[in-house]
Design a protein around this motif. Structure first.
Motif, PDB file in Angstrom:
ATOM      1  N   ARG A 120     -33.559  18.899 -67.861  1.00  0.00           N
ATOM      2  CA  ARG A 120     -32.236  19.195 -68.395  1.00  0.00           C
ATOM      3  C   ARG A 120     -32.160  20.687 -68.692  1.00  0.00           C
ATOM      4  NH1 ARG A 120     -30.647  14.239 -72.539  1.00  0.00           N
ATOM      5  NH2 ARG A 120     -31.098  12.513 -71.090  1.00  0.00           N
ATOM      6  N   LEU A 121     -31.189  21.351 -68.090  1.00  0.00           N
ATOM      7  CA  LEU A 121     -31.132  22.806 -68.122  1.00  0.00           C
ATOM      8  C   LEU A 121     -30.045  23.322 -69.057  1.00  0.00           C
ATOM      9  CD1 LEU A 121     -31.443  23.479 -64.274  1.00  0.00           C
ATOM     10  CD2 LEU A 121     -33.288  23.192 -65.963  1.00  0.00           C
ATOM     11  N   ALA A 122     -30.329  24.441 -69.709  1.00  0.00           N
ATOM     12  CA  ALA A 122     -29.342  25.169 -70.497  1.00  0.00           C
ATOM     13  C   ALA A 122     -28.793  26.317 -69.653  1.00  0.00           C
ATOM     14  CB  ALA A 122     -29.964  25.687 -71.787  1.00  0.00           C
ATOM     15  N   ALA A 123     -27.831  27.051 -70.215  1.00  0.00           N
ATOM     16  CA  ALA A 123     -27.177  28.133 -69.484  1.00  0.00           C
ATOM     17  C   ALA A 123     -28.140  29.271 -69.190  1.00  0.00           C
ATOM     18  CB  ALA A 123     -25.988  28.654 -70.286  1.00  0.00           C
ATOM     19  N   ASN A 124     -27.862  29.978 -68.116  1.00  0.00           N
ATOM     20  CA  ASN A 124     -28.674  31.117 -67.675  1.00  0.00           C
ATOM     21  C   ASN A 124     -28.877  32.128 -68.803  1.00  0.00           C
ATOM     22  OD1 ASN A 124     -29.888  33.057 -65.799  1.00  0.00           O
ATOM     23  ND2 ASN A 124     -27.935  34.152 -65.945  1.00  0.00           N
ATOM     24  N   ARG A 125     -30.127  32.625 -68.916  1.00  0.00           N
ATOM     25  CA  ARG A 125     -30.483  33.605 -69.939  1.00  0.00           C
ATOM     26  C   ARG A 125     -30.759  34.960 -69.268  1.00  0.00           C
ATOM     27  NH1 ARG A 125     -33.118  32.109 -74.576  1.00  0.00           N
ATOM     28  NH2 ARG A 125     -33.343  34.373 -74.847  1.00  0.00           N
ATOM     29  N   SER A 126     -29.718  35.742 -69.063  1.00  0.00           N
ATOM     30  CA  SER A 126     -29.905  37.053 -68.447  1.00  0.00           C
ATOM     31  C   SER A 126     -30.594  38.037 -69.385  1.00  0.00           C
ATOM     32  CB  SER A 126     -28.550  37.623 -68.011  1.00  0.00           C
ATOM     33  OG  SER A 126     -27.670  37.741 -69.123  1.00  0.00           O
ATOM     34  N   ASP A 127     -30.590  37.737 -70.702  1.00  0.00           N
ATOM     35  CA  ASP A 127     -31.162  38.656 -71.685  1.00  0.00           C
ATOM     36  C   ASP A 127     -32.684  38.645 -71.717  1.00  0.00           C
ATOM     37  OD1 ASP A 127     -30.670  35.941 -72.763  1.00  0.00           O
ATOM     38  OD2 ASP A 127     -31.672  36.727 -74.543  1.00  0.00           O
TER      39      ASP A 127
ATOM     40  N   ASP B  73     -22.263  31.489 -52.794  1.00  0.00           N
ATOM     41  CA  ASP B  73     -23.203  31.885 -51.735  1.00  0.00           C
ATOM     42  C   ASP B  73     -24.566  32.321 -52.264  1.00  0.00           C
ATOM     43  OD1 ASP B  73     -22.406  34.217 -52.913  1.00  0.00           O
ATOM     44  OD2 ASP B  73     -21.773  35.218 -51.068  1.00  0.00           O
ATOM     45  N   GLU B  74     -24.786  32.214 -53.567  1.00  0.00           N
ATOM     46  CA  GLU B  74     -26.077  32.599 -54.152  1.00  0.00           C
ATOM     47  C   GLU B  74     -27.001  31.382 -54.221  1.00  0.00           C
ATOM     48  OE1 GLU B  74     -25.362  34.672 -57.894  1.00  0.00           O
ATOM     49  OE2 GLU B  74     -25.609  36.560 -56.812  1.00  0.00           O
ATOM     50  N   THR B  75     -27.438  30.931 -53.072  1.00  0.00           N
ATOM     51  CA  THR B  75     -28.349  29.795 -53.028  1.00  0.00           C
ATOM     52  C   THR B  75     -29.781  30.277 -53.228  1.00  0.00           C
ATOM     53  OG1 THR B  75     -28.527  29.949 -50.627  1.00  0.00           O
ATOM     54  CG2 THR B  75     -26.815  28.507 -51.497  1.00  0.00           C
ATOM     55  N   TYR B  76     -30.612  29.387 -53.746  1.00  0.00           N
ATOM     56  CA  TYR B  76     -31.987  29.754 -54.075  1.00  0.00           C
ATOM     57  C   TYR B  76     -32.914  29.520 -52.882  1.00  0.00           C
ATOM     58  CZ  TYR B  76     -29.988  29.607 -58.732  1.00  0.00           C
ATOM     59  OH  TYR B  76     -29.178  29.823 -59.821  1.00  0.00           O
ATOM     60  N   LEU B  77     -33.786  30.479 -52.654  1.00  0.00           N
ATOM     61  CA  LEU B  77     -34.793  30.355 -51.603  1.00  0.00           C
ATOM     62  C   LEU B  77     -36.163  30.042 -52.210  1.00  0.00           C
ATOM     63  CD1 LEU B  77     -34.636  30.475 -48.538  1.00  0.00           C
ATOM     64  CD2 LEU B  77     -35.282  32.880 -48.637  1.00  0.00           C
TER      65      LEU B  77
ATOM     66  N   ARG C  31     -33.093  47.957 -61.065  1.00  0.00           N
ATOM     67  CA  ARG C  31     -31.997  48.452 -60.240  1.00  0.00           C
ATOM     68  C   ARG C  31     -31.873  47.627 -58.959  1.00  0.00           C
ATOM     69  NH1 ARG C  31     -31.495  54.692 -58.357  1.00  0.00           N
ATOM     70  NH2 ARG C  31     -29.957  54.871 -60.017  1.00  0.00           N
ATOM     71  N   GLY C  32     -30.655  47.139 -58.719  1.00  0.00           N
ATOM     72  CA  GLY C  32     -30.383  46.364 -57.509  1.00  0.00           C
ATOM     73  C   GLY C  32     -30.582  44.877 -57.650  1.00  0.00           C
ATOM     74  N   VAL C  33     -31.063  44.422 -58.809  1.00  0.00           N
ATOM     75  CA  VAL C  33     -31.296  42.988 -59.026  1.00  0.00           C
ATOM     76  C   VAL C  33     -30.347  42.491 -60.121  1.00  0.00           C
ATOM     77  CG1 VAL C  33     -32.965  41.213 -59.683  1.00  0.00           C
ATOM     78  CG2 VAL C  33     -33.709  43.204 -58.354  1.00  0.00           C
ATOM     79  N   SER C  34     -29.648  41.402 -59.848  1.00  0.00           N
ATOM     80  CA  SER C  34     -28.724  40.818 -60.821  1.00  0.00           C
ATOM     81  C   SER C  34     -29.416  39.678 -61.570  1.00  0.00           C
ATOM     82  CB  SER C  34     -27.482  40.276 -60.120  1.00  0.00           C
ATOM     83  OG  SER C  34     -26.684  39.526 -61.017  1.00  0.00           O
ATOM     84  N   PHE C  35     -29.121  39.578 -62.853  1.00  0.00           N
ATOM     85  CA  PHE C  35     -29.643  38.472 -63.658  1.00  0.00           C
ATOM     86  C   PHE C  35     -28.519  37.599 -64.207  1.00  0.00           C
ATOM     87  CE2 PHE C  35     -32.752  41.947 -63.894  1.00  0.00           C
ATOM     88  CZ  PHE C  35     -33.860  41.299 -63.367  1.00  0.00           C
ATOM     89  N   ASP C  36     -27.296  37.865 -63.771  1.00  0.00           N
ATOM     90  CA  ASP C  36     -26.131  37.105 -64.209  1.00  0.00           C
ATOM     91  C   ASP C  36     -25.798  36.027 -63.187  1.00  0.00           C
ATOM     92  OD1 ASP C  36     -25.631  38.645 -66.563  1.00  0.00           O
ATOM     93  OD2 ASP C  36     -24.849  40.245 -65.267  1.00  0.00           O
ATOM     94  N   ALA C  37     -25.271  34.911 -63.669  1.00  0.00           N
ATOM     95  CA  ALA C  37     -24.859  33.813 -62.795  1.00  0.00           C
ATOM     96  C   ALA C  37     -23.492  33.317 -63.246  1.00  0.00           C
ATOM     97  CB  ALA C  37     -25.871  32.669 -62.843  1.00  0.00           C
ATOM     98  N   ALA C  38     -22.595  33.126 -62.300  1.00  0.00           N
ATOM     99  CA  ALA C  38     -21.275  32.598 -62.620  1.00  0.00           C
ATOM    100  C   ALA C  38     -21.412  31.223 -63.277  1.00  0.00           C
ATOM    101  CB  ALA C  38     -20.436  32.498 -61.349  1.00  0.00           C
ATOM    102  N   ASP C  39     -20.567  30.967 -64.266  1.00  0.00           N
ATOM    103  CA  ASP C  39     -20.658  29.709 -65.016  1.00  0.00           C
ATOM    104  C   ASP C  39     -20.596  28.494 -64.087  1.00  0.00           C
ATOM    105  OD1 ASP C  39     -20.837  31.151 -67.334  1.00  0.00           O
ATOM    106  OD2 ASP C  39     -18.749  30.834 -67.936  1.00  0.00           O
ATOM    107  N   ALA C  40     -19.659  28.490 -63.156  1.00  0.00           N
ATOM    108  CA  ALA C  40     -19.473  27.329 -62.288  1.00  0.00           C
ATOM    109  C   ALA C  40     -20.651  27.100 -61.349  1.00  0.00           C
ATOM    110  CB  ALA C  40     -18.196  27.486 -61.475  1.00  0.00           C
TER     111      ALA C  40
ATOM    112  N   GLY D 158     -32.463  39.468 -54.641  1.00  0.00           N
ATOM    113  CA  GLY D 158     -31.128  39.914 -54.999  1.00  0.00           C
ATOM    114  C   GLY D 158     -30.727  39.507 -56.392  1.00  0.00           C
ATOM    115  N   ALA D 159     -31.221  38.345 -56.847  1.00  0.00           N
ATOM    116  CA  ALA D 159     -30.860  37.853 -58.178  1.00  0.00           C
ATOM    117  C   ALA D 159     -31.928  36.893 -58.672  1.00  0.00           C
ATOM    118  CB  ALA D 159     -29.501  37.153 -58.155  1.00  0.00           C
ATOM    119  N   VAL D 160     -32.079  36.833 -59.991  1.00  0.00           N
ATOM    120  CA  VAL D 160     -32.949  35.865 -60.651  1.00  0.00           C
ATOM    121  C   VAL D 160     -32.142  35.215 -61.762  1.00  0.00           C
ATOM    122  CG1 VAL D 160     -35.088  35.446 -61.910  1.00  0.00           C
ATOM    123  CG2 VAL D 160     -34.989  37.278 -60.207  1.00  0.00           C
TER     124      VAL D 160
END
Length: 323
Positions: free
Chosen positions: A68-75, A224-228, A81-90, A258-260
């Motif tokens: 059971r997962l909670a919301a993304n923790r970008s903090d 389009d941000e699918t996980y590899l 530089r060049g890596v995003s840690f944010d994820a759209a809510d949906a 690109g993102a975590v």
């Protein structure tokens, strides 16, 4: 064919979680988004105590867990530089199913059972709004460290635990190169940190469509941000995550990733462990908690469980004895 380094499942230490998980060849990961018209708690309880126990009636799985997962923790992370840690809510999944199979023959046996082939898929629409399931390549996932030693965990993790979803850099190297980088340059070094108590790495194939077909449930990924690949990471405290990322070569990391997205695991429920259903898998979590609270230990005995649930108690042993 299994890795030559694998031990036979029956010879493994039942408390050695890493050994039990690494005796398997195949992994199925299912990212789940709950129905928006039903309270989340209802969806999660249905997943565990109604939908989940159906898996425990079908031989073939070696391990089956619900995260059971909670919301993304970008903090959690230092800036790269060049890596995003944010994820759209949906786009953020609320649950993740993770199943392991010792061999392809076991996967086939599971899939050919009428419960797995018909009943389970037809039930998913009752609580799932969207699903994206992926079957990993044989022998690609690995539990690199586990100091928790609880292969049948039920409830809240004892330490901060996360599912880390890795989105590849657009236009980066091949899938094989990304998987190699994630495993060898990220997962292996991280697993050697003294404050990492559990780490499993699970490379994933590119998402085309869900490996699990569920009538009435959309299979498209929300964006389009699918996980590899993903990593299950348990640490002594949350600050360890930042230390781990600070230790990687930033330019190389950004050239691959690109993102975590870091989803805290609020609760883990183990439906099948070491090829056999757990008590939660057989009865559902509320019943097990009630039995424990009343001290009715005889209700947890092998004899009683065999009387009540028959062949289901043996799980994978049913296949082994028929072979």
């Amino acid at each position: 064919m299994a890795r030559s380094s694998h031990k036979e499942p029956q010879s493994l230490d039942p408390s050695d979680t890493a050994g039990l998980e690494n005796a398997t060849q195949l992994a199925l990961t299912a990212f789940c988004w709950w129905r928006a018209d039903i309270p989340r708690q209802v969806c999660e309880d249905y997943w565990r105590d109604v939908h989940g126990i159906m898996f425990a009636r079908v031989p073939g799985m070696w391990q089956c867990r619900q995260l059971r997962l909670a919301a993304n923790r970008s903090d959690l992370w230092p800036a790269v530089r060049g890596v995003s840690f944010d994820a759209a809510d949906a786009a953020q999944p609320q649950g993740m199913g993770h199943a392991l199979f010792v061999s392809e023959a076991d996967l086939v046996a599971f899939g050919n059972n009428p419960i797995a082939r018909e009943t389970i898929p037809n039930d998913a629409h009752n609580f799932i709004g969207r699903i994206g399931a992926l079957l990993s390549s044989p022998n690609s996932g690995r539990t690199l460290v586990d100091r928790i030693c609880d292969p049948a965990m039920q409830g809240h993790p004892a330490v901060p635990t996360f599912v880390l979803g890795f989105v590849p850099r657009a236009g980066a190297a091949s899938v094989k190169a990304f998987h190699r980088y994630l495993t060898e340059q990220v997962a292996h070094p991280w697993s050697r940190h003294p404050d990492v108590v559990r780490l499993r790495v699970e490379p994933l194939p590119p998402y085309d469509r869900s490996a699990m077909s569920s009538p009435g449930v959309p299979l498209q990924w929300p964006n389009d941000e699918t996980y590899l690949g993903w990593i299950e990471l348990a640490v002594r405290n949350e600050s360890v995550a930042g230390d781990l990322l600070a230790g990687v070569h930033a330019d190389e990391f950004a050239s691959q990733v690109g993102a975590v997205h870091a989803y805290p695991i609020r609760e883990i429920y183990t439906i099948i462990s070491a090829g056999r259903p757990t008590e939660v898998g057989l009865r559902g979590y509320p019943a097990v908690q009630t039995i424990i609270a009343t001290g009715a230990d005889y209700q947890r005995s092998e004899g009683i469980l065999n009387l009540l649930y028959g062949d289901a108690v043996r799980g994978l042993d049913q296949i082994r004895r028929q072979a």
